[in-house]
Design an enzyme around this catalytic site. Structure first.
Site, PDB file in Angstrom:
ATOM      1  N   THR A 135      -1.962  28.739 -37.208  1.00 33.71           N
ATOM      2  CA  THR A 135      -2.437  29.561 -36.100  1.00 33.71           C
ATOM      3  C   THR A 135      -1.998  28.994 -34.758  1.00 33.71           C
ATOM      4  O   THR A 135      -1.770  27.781 -34.640  1.00 33.71           O
ATOM      5  CB  THR A 135      -3.984  29.612 -36.148  1.00 33.71           C
ATOM      6  OG1 THR A 135      -4.472  30.191 -34.939  1.00 33.71           O
ATOM      7  CG2 THR A 135      -4.604  28.223 -36.284  1.00 33.71           C
ATOM      8  N   ASP A 136      -1.943  29.861 -33.748  1.00 30.18           N
ATOM      9  CA  ASP A 136      -1.636  29.370 -32.390  1.00 30.18           C
ATOM     10  C   ASP A 136      -2.803  28.578 -31.800  1.00 30.18           C
ATOM     11  O   ASP A 136      -2.640  27.890 -30.792  1.00 30.18           O
ATOM     12  CB  ASP A 136      -1.255  30.544 -31.474  1.00 30.18           C
ATOM     13  CG  ASP A 136      -2.360  31.579 -31.287  1.00 30.18           C
ATOM     14  OD1 ASP A 136      -3.424  31.457 -31.916  1.00 30.18           O
ATOM     15  OD2 ASP A 136      -2.148  32.529 -30.503  1.00 30.18           O
ATOM     16  N   GLU A 137      -3.989  28.671 -32.428  1.00 24.88           N
ATOM     17  CA  GLU A 137      -5.164  27.995 -31.847  1.00 24.88           C
ATOM     18  C   GLU A 137      -5.036  26.471 -31.871  1.00 24.88           C
ATOM     19  O   GLU A 137      -5.763  25.774 -31.167  1.00 24.88           O
ATOM     20  CB  GLU A 137      -6.447  28.417 -32.584  1.00 24.88           C
ATOM     21  CG  GLU A 137      -6.681  29.905 -32.482  1.00 24.88           C
ATOM     22  CD  GLU A 137      -8.121  30.322 -32.731  1.00 24.88           C
ATOM     23  OE1 GLU A 137      -9.007  29.452 -32.836  1.00 24.88           O
ATOM     24  OE2 GLU A 137      -8.352  31.538 -32.816  1.00 24.88           O
ATOM     25  N   TYR A 160     -12.638  25.101 -36.303  1.00 27.59           N
ATOM     26  CA  TYR A 160     -11.602  25.853 -37.037  1.00 27.59           C
ATOM     27  C   TYR A 160     -10.209  25.361 -36.657  1.00 27.59           C
ATOM     28  O   TYR A 160      -9.394  24.995 -37.520  1.00 27.59           O
ATOM     29  CB  TYR A 160     -11.732  27.359 -36.749  1.00 27.59           C
ATOM     30  CG  TYR A 160     -10.491  28.152 -37.135  1.00 27.59           C
ATOM     31  CD1 TYR A 160     -10.104  28.293 -38.467  1.00 27.59           C
ATOM     32  CD2 TYR A 160      -9.681  28.750 -36.153  1.00 27.59           C
ATOM     33  CE1 TYR A 160      -8.943  29.000 -38.815  1.00 27.59           C
ATOM     34  CE2 TYR A 160      -8.531  29.455 -36.494  1.00 27.59           C
ATOM     35  CZ  TYR A 160      -8.174  29.573 -37.832  1.00 27.59           C
ATOM     36  OH  TYR A 160      -7.031  30.274 -38.170  1.00 27.59           O
ATOM     37  N   LYS A 164      -7.282  23.391 -38.873  1.00 22.86           N
ATOM     38  CA  LYS A 164      -5.925  23.922 -39.086  1.00 22.86           C
ATOM     39  C   LYS A 164      -4.889  22.927 -38.549  1.00 22.86           C
ATOM     40  O   LYS A 164      -3.841  22.710 -39.159  1.00 22.86           O
ATOM     41  CB  LYS A 164      -5.754  25.283 -38.397  1.00 22.86           C
ATOM     42  CG  LYS A 164      -6.546  26.431 -39.003  1.00 22.86           C
ATOM     43  CD  LYS A 164      -6.154  26.794 -40.419  1.00 22.86           C
ATOM     44  CE  LYS A 164      -4.827  27.475 -40.519  1.00 22.86           C
ATOM     45  NZ  LYS A 164      -4.568  27.952 -41.923  1.00 22.86           N
TER      46      LYS A 164
HETATM   47  P1  NAD Z   1      -9.343  35.789 -44.256  1.00 20.27           P
HETATM   48  O1  NAD Z   1     -10.580  35.036 -43.900  1.00 20.27           O
HETATM   49  O2  NAD Z   1      -9.320  37.270 -44.135  1.00 20.27           O
HETATM   50  O3  NAD Z   1      -8.906  35.442 -45.758  1.00 20.27           O
HETATM   51  C1  NAD Z   1      -8.962  34.155 -46.279  1.00 20.27           C
HETATM   52  C2  NAD Z   1      -8.811  34.263 -47.788  1.00 20.27           C
HETATM   53  O4  NAD Z   1      -8.854  32.921 -48.324  1.00 20.27           O
HETATM   54  C3  NAD Z   1      -9.943  35.038 -48.468  1.00 20.27           C
HETATM   55  O5  NAD Z   1      -9.407  35.925 -49.436  1.00 20.27           O
HETATM   56  C4  NAD Z   1     -10.786  33.956 -49.137  1.00 20.27           C
HETATM   57  O6  NAD Z   1     -11.443  34.400 -50.318  1.00 20.27           O
HETATM   58  C5  NAD Z   1      -9.735  32.901 -49.444  1.00 20.27           C
HETATM   59  N1  NAD Z   1     -10.318  31.550 -49.521  1.00 20.27           N
HETATM   60  C6  NAD Z   1     -11.166  30.965 -48.641  1.00 20.27           C
HETATM   61  N2  NAD Z   1     -11.519  29.744 -49.090  1.00 20.27           N
HETATM   62  C7  NAD Z   1     -10.850  29.537 -50.254  1.00 20.27           C
HETATM   63  C8  NAD Z   1     -10.804  28.479 -51.173  1.00 20.27           C
HETATM   64  N3  NAD Z   1     -11.511  27.358 -50.988  1.00 20.27           N
HETATM   65  N4  NAD Z   1     -10.012  28.581 -52.267  1.00 20.27           N
HETATM   66  C9  NAD Z   1      -9.292  29.724 -52.467  1.00 20.27           C
HETATM   67  N5  NAD Z   1      -9.320  30.787 -51.635  1.00 20.27           N
HETATM   68  C10 NAD Z   1     -10.095  30.694 -50.536  1.00 20.27           C
HETATM   69  O7  NAD Z   1      -8.190  35.122 -43.370  1.00 20.27           O
HETATM   70  P2  NAD Z   1      -6.931  35.774 -42.656  1.00 20.27           P
HETATM   71  O8  NAD Z   1      -7.343  36.268 -41.325  1.00 20.27           O
HETATM   72  O9  NAD Z   1      -6.247  36.676 -43.588  1.00 20.27           O
HETATM   73  O10 NAD Z   1      -6.052  34.464 -42.424  1.00 20.27           O
HETATM   74  C11 NAD Z   1      -5.174  34.003 -43.427  1.00 20.27           C
HETATM   75  C12 NAD Z   1      -4.469  32.753 -42.926  1.00 20.27           C
HETATM   76  O11 NAD Z   1      -3.745  33.038 -41.729  1.00 20.27           O
HETATM   77  C13 NAD Z   1      -5.413  31.607 -42.568  1.00 20.27           C
HETATM   78  O12 NAD Z   1      -4.806  30.409 -42.972  1.00 20.27           O
HETATM   79  C14 NAD Z   1      -5.525  31.671 -41.058  1.00 20.27           C
HETATM   80  O13 NAD Z   1      -5.791  30.385 -40.521  1.00 20.27           O
HETATM   81  C15 NAD Z   1      -4.151  32.151 -40.696  1.00 20.27           C
HETATM   82  N6  NAD Z   1      -4.051  32.934 -39.432  1.00 20.27           N
HETATM   83  C16 NAD Z   1      -4.869  34.005 -39.228  1.00 20.27           C
HETATM   84  C17 NAD Z   1      -4.705  34.767 -38.051  1.00 20.27           C
HETATM   85  C18 NAD Z   1      -5.561  35.976 -37.790  1.00 20.27           C
HETATM   86  O14 NAD Z   1      -5.498  36.534 -36.688  1.00 20.27           O
HETATM   87  N7  NAD Z   1      -6.376  36.458 -38.729  1.00 20.27           N
HETATM   88  C19 NAD Z   1      -3.736  34.411 -37.113  1.00 20.27           C
HETATM   89  C20 NAD Z   1      -2.950  33.280 -37.369  1.00 20.27           C
HETATM   90  C21 NAD Z   1      -3.104  32.571 -38.529  1.00 20.27           C
HETATM   91  O1  DAU Z   2      -5.171  33.183 -32.537  1.00 19.93           O
HETATM   92  C1  DAU Z   2      -5.164  33.274 -33.934  1.00 19.93           C
HETATM   93  C2  DAU Z   2      -6.595  33.286 -34.434  1.00 19.93           C
HETATM   94  O2  DAU Z   2      -7.128  34.556 -34.085  1.00 19.93           O
HETATM   95  C3  DAU Z   2      -6.707  33.052 -35.939  1.00 19.93           C
HETATM   96  O3  DAU Z   2      -6.240  31.753 -36.242  1.00 19.93           O
HETATM   97  C4  DAU Z   2      -8.163  33.194 -36.392  1.00 19.93           C
HETATM   98  O4  DAU Z   2      -8.248  33.075 -37.804  1.00 19.93           O
HETATM   99  C5  DAU Z   2      -8.664  34.562 -35.972  1.00 19.93           C
HETATM  100  O5  DAU Z   2     -10.021  34.688 -36.300  1.00 19.93           O
HETATM  101  C6  DAU Z   2      -8.470  34.776 -34.458  1.00 19.93           C
HETATM  102  O6  DAU Z   2      -9.346  33.917 -33.701  1.00 19.93           O
HETATM  103  P1  DAU Z   2     -10.143  34.440 -32.399  1.00 19.93           P
HETATM  104  O7  DAU Z   2     -11.307  33.578 -32.191  1.00 19.93           O
HETATM  105  O8  DAU Z   2      -9.214  34.663 -31.246  1.00 19.93           O
HETATM  106  O9  DAU Z   2     -10.566  35.911 -32.940  1.00 19.93           O
HETATM  107  P2  DAU Z   2     -11.925  36.750 -32.823  1.00 19.93           P
HETATM  108  O10 DAU Z   2     -11.629  38.112 -33.334  1.00 19.93           O
HETATM  109  O11 DAU Z   2     -13.082  36.018 -33.392  1.00 19.93           O
HETATM  110  O12 DAU Z   2     -12.126  36.836 -31.257  1.00 19.93           O
HETATM  111  C7  DAU Z   2     -11.151  37.422 -30.392  1.00 19.93           C
HETATM  112  C8  DAU Z   2     -11.677  37.318 -28.967  1.00 19.93           C
HETATM  113  O13 DAU Z   2     -12.814  38.171 -28.838  1.00 19.93           O
HETATM  114  C9  DAU Z   2     -12.148  35.927 -28.612  1.00 19.93           C
HETATM  115  O14 DAU Z   2     -11.866  35.648 -27.263  1.00 19.93           O
HETATM  116  C10 DAU Z   2     -13.676  35.999 -28.801  1.00 19.93           C
HETATM  117  C11 DAU Z   2     -13.996  37.441 -28.458  1.00 19.93           C
HETATM  118  N1  DAU Z   2     -15.144  38.019 -29.192  1.00 19.93           N
HETATM  119  C12 DAU Z   2     -15.156  37.918 -30.551  1.00 19.93           C
HETATM  120  C13 DAU Z   2     -16.223  38.431 -31.298  1.00 19.93           C
HETATM  121  C14 DAU Z   2     -16.233  38.298 -32.790  1.00 19.93           C
HETATM  122  C15 DAU Z   2     -16.161  38.671 -28.515  1.00 19.93           C
HETATM  123  O15 DAU Z   2     -16.110  38.782 -27.266  1.00 19.93           O
HETATM  124  N2  DAU Z   2     -17.219  39.159 -29.238  1.00 19.93           N
HETATM  125  C16 DAU Z   2     -17.295  39.066 -30.594  1.00 19.93           C
HETATM  126  O16 DAU Z   2     -18.289  39.538 -31.189  1.00 19.93           O
END
Ligand code: NAD
Ligand code: DAU
Length: 354
Positions: A135-137, A160, A164
């Site tokens: 992730t970019d975080e 988190y 990562k």
């Molecule tokens: P998600 O939470 O939707 O899915 C995670 C999946 O991992 C689920 O299916 C869960 O059952 C499985 N999982 C969790 N713990 C596990 C374990 N111990 N063993 C096996 N499986 C397990 O997540 P996502 O948003 O699809 O993100 C997927 C990946 O991409 C993550 O590594 C996240 O850090 C990364 N990522 C997400 C975003 C985003 O915006 N969602 C952006 C950048 C990177």
């Molecule tokens: O940047 C990549 C990341 O983006 C991934 O690595 C993470 O897995 C993914 O969850 C996401 O993280 P964020 O914290 O940016 O996403 P989230 O949707 O939780 O929040 C987006 C923005 O919105 C953040 O600034 C917090 C704000 N927010 C979020 C929620 C859930 C609110 O204002 N209210 C809310 O209820």
């Protein structure tokens, strides 16, 4: 990478991004065997993969990446050639209430996969690849200007992002120390179908449908760089096949939005879709206590992957948002299934709202 026939392990394939990646690989590479390993936590959902579950090149394995002996067992049994590792605890707010769960899955789980891959491939790394999705975080927070580049120093602020960052470091260390062939990508915020409604966009779509408050953290001026999930899956396909070993690529949408502006756009589009009066959904916006350690701004410089691999986002934000909204409106039973049960307790604890 070998594109003839290979056995590819995709972890976390029942989650949001993972399910789009699994579908893409199963459909586009009929000569590959795709193994989806997922523990099916609250975020994992096999309904996401109903359309491809009976394909002959697809196998689902229920299992937990924190279980080292199980991971060793499946690596020996299936003899994987490549790994695309997405399984993780992924929600920042949950990491604030339960940081250890993030260390277990994101750090120790990644270590177990690295150990099993190293052990299986140690005699000959040719044609093997460990692809870690990050992730970019990990780069922390930007001020009003600047972009995250691949050489930006790591500076994670939440449990988190710290977990990562730690897993990224271990992947790199296995590359340097043992020669394990790896690639890492660091991506910005994804959105699209199948996104669990704890994250901003699907949570707010669900709340607008139900006329519930839209809890905006702090002043709503935090900025995120949004990318449609299908474009992320495309980038993952490219990096898996064409990325260089021991390299990192940033992936982003070239698409920055302040939260409050994004929420207002979402409200406008939802009013149109639900035939509500313009301005109706905006009335639901409710400013609530800020997220502790809330990062102000993320923005990715994705020029390396653009120049080297020819990738760039193909879907405009407005088209992607409309597609996403329509998906949730057409898949109410998916939404109802994932928001019943334990979701209700999570929601109450997190927002103190009904
Ligand atoms: P998600 O939470 O939707 O899915 C995670 C999946 O991992 C689920 O299916 C869960 O059952 C499985 N999982 C969790 N713990 C596990 C374990 N111990 N063993 C096996 N499986 C397990 O997540 P996502 O948003 O699809 O993100 C997927 C990946 O991409 C993550 O590594 C996240 O850090 C990364 N990522 C997400 C975003 C985003 O915006 N969602 C952006 C950048 C990177
Ligand atoms: O940047 C990549 C990341 O983006 C991934 O690595 C993470 O897995 C993914 O969850 C996401 O993280 P964020 O914290 O940016 O996403 P989230 O949707 O939780 O929040 C987006 C923005 O919105 C953040 O600034 C917090 C704000 N927010 C979020 C929620 C859930 C609110 O204002 N209210 C809310 O209820």
């Amino acid at each position: 990478m070998n594109t003839t026939s290979q056995r590819v392990l995709i972890t976390g394939g029942a989650g949001f991004i993972g399910s789009h990646v699994v579908r893409r690989f199963v459909v586009n590479y009929p000569n590959y065997y795709i193994y989806n390993l997922d523990a099916l936590t609250y975020a994992g959902n096999l309904e996401n993969l109903k359309d491809i579950e009976n394909q002959s090149n697809y196998t689902f394995i229920k299992g937990d990446i924190t279980d080292a002996s199980f991971i060793d067992f499946i690596f020996k049994k299936y003899n994987f050639d490549g790994v695309i590792h997405l399984a993780a605890e992924s929600h920042v707010d949950r990491s604030i209430t339960d940081p250890l769960a993030f260390v277990k899955t994101n750090v120790i789980g990644t270590m177990n996969l690295l150990n099993a891959a190293k052990e299986l491939w140690k005699d000959d790394f040719t044609g093997k690849r460990f692809y870690h999705i990050s992730t970019d975080e990990v780069y922390g927070s930007l001020g009003e200007t600047g972009l995250f580049k691949e050489d930006t120093a790591y500076d994670p602020n939440s449990p988190y992002s710290a977990s990562k960052a730690s897993s990224d470091h271990f992947v790199r260390a296995y590359g340097e120390t043992y020669g394990l062939p790896y690639v890492i990508t660091n991506c910005s915020n994804n959105y699209g179908p199948n996104h669990f409604p704890e994250k901003l966009i699907p949570l707010f779509i669900n709340n607008i449908i139900q006329n519930k408050p839209l809890p905006v953290y702090g002043d709503g001026k935090q900025t995120r760089d949004w990318l449609f999930v299908i474009d992320h899956a495309l980038a993952i396909d490219l990096v898996f096949h064409k990325g260089k070993n021991h390299e990192t690529y940033n992936i982003g949408g070239f698409n920055e939005w302040k939260n409050i502006d994004l929420v207002k756009l979402l409200c406008k589009l939802m009013d149109q879709k639900l035939n509500r009066k313009e301005g109706e959904s905006e009335k639901l916006i409710t400013y609530v206590k800020d997220r502790p350690g809330h990062d102000l701004r993320y923005a990715i410089d994705a020029n390396k992957i653009k120049k080297e691999l020819g990738w760039e986002p193909s879907v405009t934000f407005e088209d992607g948002l409309v597609n996403t909204i329509e998906w949730y409106l057409n898949n109410k039973s998916w939404l109802n299934n994932v928001t019943s049960g334990s979701y209700k307790d999570y929601y109450k604890k997190q927002y103190h709202l009904n």
